[in-house]
Motif scaffolding. Structure first.
Motif, PDB file in Angstrom:
ATOM      1  N   TRP A  34     -36.092  -2.254  19.805  1.00  9.62           N
ATOM      2  CA  TRP A  34     -36.287  -0.937  20.426  1.00  9.62           C
ATOM      3  C   TRP A  34     -36.036  -1.021  21.918  1.00  9.62           C
ATOM      4  O   TRP A  34     -36.267  -2.066  22.528  1.00  9.62           O
ATOM      5  CB  TRP A  34     -37.726  -0.449  20.261  1.00  9.62           C
ATOM      6  CG  TRP A  34     -38.133  -0.054  18.907  1.00  9.62           C
ATOM      7  CD1 TRP A  34     -38.030   1.192  18.333  1.00  9.62           C
ATOM      8  CD2 TRP A  34     -38.769  -0.880  17.921  1.00  9.62           C
ATOM      9  NE1 TRP A  34     -38.549   1.175  17.068  1.00  9.62           N
ATOM     10  CE2 TRP A  34     -39.012  -0.091  16.782  1.00  9.62           C
ATOM     11  CE3 TRP A  34     -39.162  -2.219  17.896  1.00  9.62           C
ATOM     12  CZ2 TRP A  34     -39.620  -0.576  15.641  1.00  9.62           C
ATOM     13  CZ3 TRP A  34     -39.757  -2.717  16.758  1.00  9.62           C
ATOM     14  CH2 TRP A  34     -39.987  -1.892  15.645  1.00  9.62           C
ATOM     15  N   THR A  41     -42.321   6.667  25.901  1.00 10.23           N
ATOM     16  CA  THR A  41     -43.682   6.349  26.340  1.00 10.23           C
ATOM     17  C   THR A  41     -44.187   7.432  27.274  1.00 10.23           C
ATOM     18  O   THR A  41     -43.411   8.216  27.828  1.00 10.23           O
ATOM     19  CB  THR A  41     -43.754   4.995  27.085  1.00 10.23           C
ATOM     20  OG1 THR A  41     -42.968   5.082  28.264  1.00 10.23           O
ATOM     21  CG2 THR A  41     -43.299   3.847  26.210  1.00 10.23           C
ATOM     22  N   GLY A 121     -44.797   5.727  20.869  1.00 15.50           N
ATOM     23  CA  GLY A 121     -44.589   6.151  19.494  1.00 15.50           C
ATOM     24  C   GLY A 121     -44.139   7.591  19.435  1.00 15.50           C
ATOM     25  O   GLY A 121     -44.362   8.369  20.358  1.00 15.50           O
ATOM     26  N   GLU A 122     -43.474   7.923  18.353  1.00 16.50           N
ATOM     27  CA  GLU A 122     -43.046   9.308  18.167  1.00 16.50           C
ATOM     28  C   GLU A 122     -44.256  10.227  18.161  1.00 16.50           C
ATOM     29  O   GLU A 122     -44.211  11.344  18.655  1.00 16.50           O
ATOM     30  CB  GLU A 122     -42.242   9.443  16.869  1.00 16.50           C
ATOM     31  CG  GLU A 122     -41.536  10.759  16.761  1.00 16.50           C
ATOM     32  CD  GLU A 122     -40.509  10.798  15.659  1.00 16.50           C
ATOM     33  OE1 GLU A 122     -40.219  11.911  15.204  1.00 16.50           O
ATOM     34  OE2 GLU A 122     -39.996   9.742  15.252  1.00 16.50           O
ATOM     35  N   GLY A 126     -50.019   5.837  19.984  1.00 16.76           N
ATOM     36  CA  GLY A 126     -50.097   4.388  20.127  1.00 16.76           C
ATOM     37  C   GLY A 126     -50.389   4.039  21.585  1.00 16.76           C
ATOM     38  O   GLY A 126     -50.156   4.841  22.485  1.00 16.76           O
ATOM     39  N   PRO A 145     -51.282   0.577  17.327  1.00 18.47           N
ATOM     40  CA  PRO A 145     -49.989   1.077  16.853  1.00 18.47           C
ATOM     41  C   PRO A 145     -50.017   2.592  16.666  1.00 18.47           C
ATOM     42  O   PRO A 145     -51.044   3.165  16.311  1.00 18.47           O
ATOM     43  CB  PRO A 145     -49.799   0.378  15.507  1.00 18.47           C
ATOM     44  CG  PRO A 145     -50.719  -0.791  15.541  1.00 18.47           C
ATOM     45  CD  PRO A 145     -51.881  -0.369  16.390  1.00 18.47           C
ATOM     46  N   ARG A 149     -43.805   5.675  14.367  1.00 12.82           N
ATOM     47  CA  ARG A 149     -42.947   4.952  15.305  1.00 12.82           C
ATOM     48  C   ARG A 149     -41.585   5.617  15.375  1.00 12.82           C
ATOM     49  O   ARG A 149     -41.154   6.281  14.436  1.00 12.82           O
ATOM     50  CB  ARG A 149     -42.721   3.519  14.798  1.00 12.82           C
ATOM     51  CG  ARG A 149     -43.700   2.526  15.284  1.00 12.82           C
ATOM     52  CD  ARG A 149     -43.123   1.119  15.005  1.00 12.82           C
ATOM     53  NE  ARG A 149     -44.003   0.087  15.463  1.00 12.82           N
ATOM     54  CZ  ARG A 149     -43.980  -0.411  16.686  1.00 12.82           C
ATOM     55  NH1 ARG A 149     -43.124   0.016  17.560  1.00 12.82           N
ATOM     56  NH2 ARG A 149     -44.824  -1.360  17.024  1.00 12.82           N
TER      57      ARG A 149
END
Length: 163
Positions: A34, A41, A121-122, A126, A145, A149
């Motif tokens: 990634w 972010t 994360g989408e 996270g 997490p 994602r």
């Protein structure tokens, strides 16, 4: 902190070459890669101040141990700091947490110093945060997490591909 450490991370100068080496020579993989920056972010912090940083990273498992490779791209980061000071190599160990805020506060109460953090994360739920341990004995990452994602930039090797 009740969860065991599960991740070991290394800083590298060339992520793509490192992924190929770890997969082809060391037999670790497949690697998901990634690019991490402001596009994926929020709330980026470095050295206690709002920041803007970008890095590429790759994750793979070997048994129950997750390996992470990180290549800094832009802006201030613990990864760029390491490359400048001492070059590629071991950077941090990581553990998962169910209560990021409480465990972060507990680390600070024990003398750990926050170094860098962001949400990711989408789903943007996270969180990662890096801490210098007392006496500067190492860097610890706390990881929550995301529930969703982003898809990786690529996976190496691709399942079923011959090399």
């Amino acid at each position: 902190m009740t969860k065991p450490f599960h991740q070991v991370a290394y800083v590298v100068r060339d992520l793509d070459a490192a992924v190929r080496h770890w997969a082809d020579v060391l037999g670790v993989g497949p690697w998901s890669v990634w690019t991490v920056g402001a596009e994926v972010t929020r709330d980026q912090v470095y050295g206690g101040q709002p920041a803007s940083f970008r890095f590429r990273h790759a994750l793979a498992w070997s048994g129950e141990m997750q390996f992470e490779l990180v290549e800094p791209l832009d802006g201030p980061s613990i990864f760029a700091d390491q490359l400048e000071r001492s070059g590629p190599g071991l950077n941090h160990v990581g553990r998962l947490t169910d209560d990021h805020a409480a465990e972060s506060a507990a680390l600070v109460a024990k003398g750990c110093v926050p170094l860098q953090s962001a949400t990711f994360g989408e789903s943007q739920d996270g969180r990662f945060a890096y801490f210098a341990t007392p006496e500067n004995e190492g860097i610890l990452e706390l990881i929550s997490p995301p529930t969703v994602r982003f898809a990786p930039d690529y996976v190496y090797p691709i399942a079923g591909a011959t090399q």
